[in-house]
Structures are given as structure tokens and as C-alpha cells.
Design a protein around this motif. Structure first.
Motif, PDB file in Angstrom:
ATOM      1  N   GLY A   1      61.966  12.638  49.610  1.00 11.81           N
ATOM      2  CA  GLY A   1      61.976  14.002  50.132  1.00 11.81           C
ATOM      3  C   GLY A   1      60.581  14.462  50.496  1.00 11.81           C
ATOM      4  N   PRO A   2      60.510  15.618  51.164  1.00  7.87           N
ATOM      5  CA  PRO A   2      59.206  16.109  51.631  1.00  7.87           C
ATOM      6  C   PRO A   2      58.244  16.447  50.498  1.00  7.87           C
ATOM      7  N   GLY A   3      58.749  16.934  49.395  1.00  8.14           N
ATOM      8  CA  GLY A   3      57.886  17.275  48.257  1.00  8.14           C
ATOM      9  C   GLY A   3      57.683  16.120  47.302  1.00  8.14           C
ATOM     10  N   ARG A   4      58.273  14.964  47.624  1.00 13.15           N
ATOM     11  CA  ARG A   4      58.227  13.782  46.765  1.00 13.15           C
ATOM     12  C   ARG A   4      58.630  14.116  45.338  1.00 13.15           C
TER      13      ARG A   4
ATOM     14  N   GLY B   1      68.603  -1.179  41.635  1.00 13.41           N
ATOM     15  CA  GLY B   1      68.754  -0.733  40.258  1.00 13.41           C
ATOM     16  C   GLY B   1      67.720   0.321  39.899  1.00 13.41           C
ATOM     17  N   TYR B   2      67.997   1.024  38.822  1.00 15.60           N
ATOM     18  CA  TYR B   2      67.097   2.071  38.338  1.00 15.60           C
ATOM     19  C   TYR B   2      65.709   1.491  38.059  1.00 15.60           C
ATOM     20  N   GLY B   3      65.670   0.363  37.357  1.00 18.53           N
ATOM     21  CA  GLY B   3      64.403  -0.263  36.998  1.00 18.53           C
ATOM     22  C   GLY B   3      63.631  -0.755  38.208  1.00 18.53           C
ATOM     23  N   THR B   4      64.344  -1.217  39.225  1.00 18.17           N
ATOM     24  CA  THR B   4      63.688  -1.687  40.445  1.00 18.17           C
ATOM     25  C   THR B   4      62.934  -0.551  41.110  1.00 18.17           C
ATOM     26  N   ILE B   5      63.584   0.597  41.183  1.00 17.90           N
ATOM     27  CA  ILE B   5      62.939   1.765  41.795  1.00 17.90           C
ATOM     28  C   ILE B   5      61.809   2.267  40.909  1.00 17.90           C
TER      29      ILE B   5
ATOM     30  N   ALA C   1      55.892   2.731  40.087  1.00 16.19           N
ATOM     31  CA  ALA C   1      54.699   2.392  39.304  1.00 16.19           C
ATOM     32  C   ALA C   1      53.693   1.631  40.171  1.00 16.19           C
ATOM     33  N   ARG C   2      54.173   0.694  40.996  1.00 13.55           N
ATOM     34  CA  ARG C   2      53.278  -0.069  41.874  1.00 13.55           C
ATOM     35  C   ARG C   2      52.561   0.822  42.877  1.00 13.55           C
ATOM     36  N   HIS C   3      53.239   1.885  43.308  1.00 12.20           N
ATOM     37  CA  HIS C   3      52.682   2.760  44.339  1.00 12.20           C
ATOM     38  C   HIS C   3      52.141   4.074  43.767  1.00 12.20           C
ATOM     39  N   ALA C   4      51.977   4.128  42.456  1.00  8.62           N
ATOM     40  CA  ALA C   4      51.406   5.292  41.760  1.00  8.62           C
ATOM     41  C   ALA C   4      52.153   6.586  42.080  1.00  8.62           C
ATOM     42  N   ILE C   5      53.470   6.505  42.108  1.00  4.89           N
ATOM     43  CA  ILE C   5      54.304   7.690  42.309  1.00  4.89           C
ATOM     44  C   ILE C   5      54.773   8.127  40.928  1.00  4.89           C
ATOM     45  N   THR C   6      54.337   9.303  40.501  1.00 10.19           N
ATOM     46  CA  THR C   6      54.682   9.764  39.162  1.00 10.19           C
ATOM     47  C   THR C   6      55.955  10.582  39.191  1.00 10.19           C
ATOM     48  N   ARG C   7      56.668  10.563  38.103  1.00  7.11           N
ATOM     49  CA  ARG C   7      57.937  11.268  38.006  1.00  7.11           C
ATOM     50  C   ARG C   7      57.861  12.446  37.050  1.00  7.11           C
ATOM     51  N   LYS C   8      56.671  12.822  36.611  1.00  8.36           N
ATOM     52  CA  LYS C   8      56.555  13.913  35.648  1.00  8.36           C
ATOM     53  C   LYS C   8      56.908  15.220  36.331  1.00  8.36           C
TER      54      LYS C   8
END
Length: 128
Positions: free
Chosen positions: A76-79, A98-102, A107-114
């Protein structure tokens, strides 16, 4: 971590099989499994060499990396989409991961989910 058995042992086992010994008998004689003897024979027939292949490592991330743009668009636009929302969006496009694949992709692309609400700046000292 496991190690591949030596090429010398593989050659001796395959020599015994070539001399007429059944797989199970050769396996028992050299202390290896009959399945290993079968795999070594197959590798020897296909490659002409019983050497072991590479062990360990990432073998499947190329699949999701090929669809990097689709994954980034699904964020999405706001990631700020959750992993399950990304999975659902990708599934609509026929891309099933799978969930783990995503999670590993993020993690590889430094996209945080916090996800936490922003707080007001502190007047006395900056908050972290």
C-alpha cells in the motif's frame, strides 16, 4: 550442521554396486543407507560424477524476489499493510506465498512491521 560423506566413500560404494552388489548389500557393507546409494547412482548417471551438491543456504527466495514490485504494491501507499493483508492481496493476483516467506522478504529489505501510534514530542528531552 550436517556434512556430505566423502567422495572416496561414494566411489567405493558405487564400485561395489558396479561389480554386481545390490544397493542394500553395498549400503550395509559400507555403513550407509540404501537410499544414499540410490541417490549417488542417480547423480553419477546424470552428472557423470558422484560428488555432493551444495549444502544449506537459501534456495527459494528467488521466487518471491521475482515478484518484488507486486509485493511492494501490496504493502500500500503508506507501507502499512499487515503480512496477512499482503498475502491476501498477492493471492488475488495468483501469487501464493507463506507467512514466513513474506516475513523473510521484509527482513531482507528492511521493511518493519512495528505499528504503534506516534507520540507527542517531549518538551524536556526527546523521547525515543
Amino acid at each position: 550442521m550436517s556434512r556430505a560423506l566423502s567422495v572416496d566413500l561414494r566411489v567405493r560404494v558405487l564400485g561395489a554396486v558396479a561389480a554386481g552388489a545390490p544397493h542394500r548389500e553395498a549400503a550395509e557393507r559400507f555403513g550407509v543407507s540404501a537410499a544414499s546409494v540410490s541417490r549417488w547412482r542417480k547423480r553419477d548417471r546424470e552428472q557423470g560424477d558422484p560428488r555432493p551438491g551444495r549444502l544449506g543456504g537459501d534456495r527459494r527466495s528467488d521466487r518471491i524476489e521475482a515478484h518484488r514490485e507486486a509485493v511492494m504494491a501490496a504493502l500500500g501507499p503508506g507501507r502499512d499493510a499487515t503480512i496477512e493483508e499482503v498475502r491476501a492481496s498477492l493471492a488475488k493476483q495468483g501469487l501464493v506465498f507463506g507467512y514466513g516467506t513474506i516475513q523473510r522478504f521484509f527482513a531482507r529489505h528492511a521493511i518493519t512491521r512495528k505499528k504503534r501510534p506516534r507520540t507527542r514530542p517531549n518538551r524536556i528531552a526527546p523521547t525515543s
